[in-house]
Design a protein around this motif. Structure first.
Motif, mmCIF file in Angstrom:
data_model
loop_
_atom_site.group_PDB
_atom_site.id
_atom_site.type_symbol
_atom_site.label_atom_id
_atom_site.label_comp_id
_atom_site.label_asym_id
_atom_site.label_seq_id
_atom_site.Cartn_x
_atom_site.Cartn_y
_atom_site.Cartn_z
ATOM 1 N N LYS A 99 0.842 -1.205 0.000
ATOM 2 C CA LYS A 99 0.000 0.000 0.000
ATOM 3 C C LYS A 99 0.875 1.253 0.000
ATOM 4 C CE LYS A 99 -3.899 2.090 2.423
ATOM 5 N NZ LYS A 99 -3.443 3.448 2.428
ATOM 6 N N SER A 100 1.917 1.222 0.807
ATOM 7 C CA SER A 100 2.833 2.360 0.845
ATOM 8 C C SER A 100 3.498 2.565 -0.522
ATOM 9 C CB SER A 100 3.895 2.132 1.920
ATOM 10 O OG SER A 100 4.867 3.128 1.889
ATOM 11 N N ASP A 101 3.916 1.461 -1.141
ATOM 12 C CA ASP A 101 4.530 1.558 -2.475
ATOM 13 C C ASP A 101 3.533 2.089 -3.501
ATOM 14 O OD1 ASP A 101 6.877 0.621 -1.398
ATOM 15 O OD2 ASP A 101 6.657 -1.437 -2.178
ATOM 16 N N LEU A 102 2.292 1.644 -3.429
ATOM 17 C CA LEU A 102 1.259 2.129 -4.353
ATOM 18 C C LEU A 102 0.970 3.607 -4.145
ATOM 19 C CD1 LEU A 102 -1.302 -0.823 -4.490
ATOM 20 C CD2 LEU A 102 0.115 0.036 -6.349
ATOM 21 N N ASP A 103 0.948 4.023 -2.880
ATOM 22 C CA ASP A 103 0.733 5.457 -2.596
ATOM 23 C C ASP A 103 1.867 6.294 -3.201
ATOM 24 O OD1 ASP A 103 -1.605 4.916 -1.224
ATOM 25 O OD2 ASP A 103 -0.698 5.025 0.779
ATOM 26 N N LYS A 104 3.092 5.802 -3.078
ATOM 27 C CA LYS A 104 4.235 6.521 -3.652
ATOM 28 C C LYS A 104 4.125 6.567 -5.178
ATOM 29 C CE LYS A 104 7.444 5.309 0.054
ATOM 30 N NZ LYS A 104 8.601 4.472 0.421
ATOM 31 N N LEU A 105 3.738 5.428 -5.768
ATOM 32 C CA LEU A 105 3.571 5.393 -7.233
ATOM 33 C C LEU A 105 2.453 6.329 -7.684
ATOM 34 C CD1 LEU A 105 3.985 1.605 -8.106
ATOM 35 C CD2 LEU A 105 5.462 3.493 -8.818
ATOM 36 N N GLU A 106 1.376 6.386 -6.923
ATOM 37 C CA GLU A 106 0.257 7.275 -7.272
ATOM 38 C C GLU A 106 0.712 8.728 -7.210
ATOM 39 O OE1 GLU A 106 -4.410 8.117 -5.993
ATOM 40 O OE2 GLU A 106 -3.172 6.787 -4.773
ATOM 41 N N LYS A 107 1.465 9.079 -6.186
ATOM 42 C CA LYS A 107 1.979 10.447 -6.090
ATOM 43 C C LYS A 107 2.904 10.764 -7.260
ATOM 44 C CE LYS A 107 1.671 10.847 -1.077
ATOM 45 N NZ LYS A 107 2.407 10.929 0.190
#
Length: 106
Positions: free
Chosen positions: A90-98
């Motif tokens: 989830k943290s990695d996805l949030d970073k990718l989304e940003k």
């Protein structure tokens, strides 16, 4: 010998008291008491056998429960690992989304 006489007298009284007989039937009462003792000993032996049988079964059940508890502990460890993985993903996805939003704005 006063000691032997006292013991004999006490045994005689005990037999009379236990069997509920009077002094004239002391020999009958002694055989009655012995018969009752034999029956009680047989019942106690039966109880002992049943107790041993059930305790063996309980021992097996306790071993199975212990194994189940260890398996459950292992499952909780795996759940914790999965939780850590999901949080990292989830943290990695949030970073990718940003990052995507930054790139998309440009």
């Amino acid at each position: 010998m006063p000691g032997v006489e006292d013991i004999s007298s006490n045994v005689h009284r005990l037999v009379e008291l236990t069997s509920g007989m009077n002094a004239s039937t002391a020999t009958d009462s002694m055989s009655t008491v012995l018969d009752k003792c034999t029956v009680v000993l047989e019942e106690l032996r039966t109880i002992q056998i049943l107790t041993e049988t059930h305790s063996e079964g309980l021992s097996d059940q306790l071993k199975q429960m212990e194994n189940s508890i260890q398996e459950i502990g292992s499952l909780f460890d795996r759940i914790d690992q999965l939780n850590d993985f999901v949080q990292k993903a989830k943290s990695d996805l949030d970073k990718l989304e940003k990052l995507y939003n930054v790139v998309d704005r440009q």
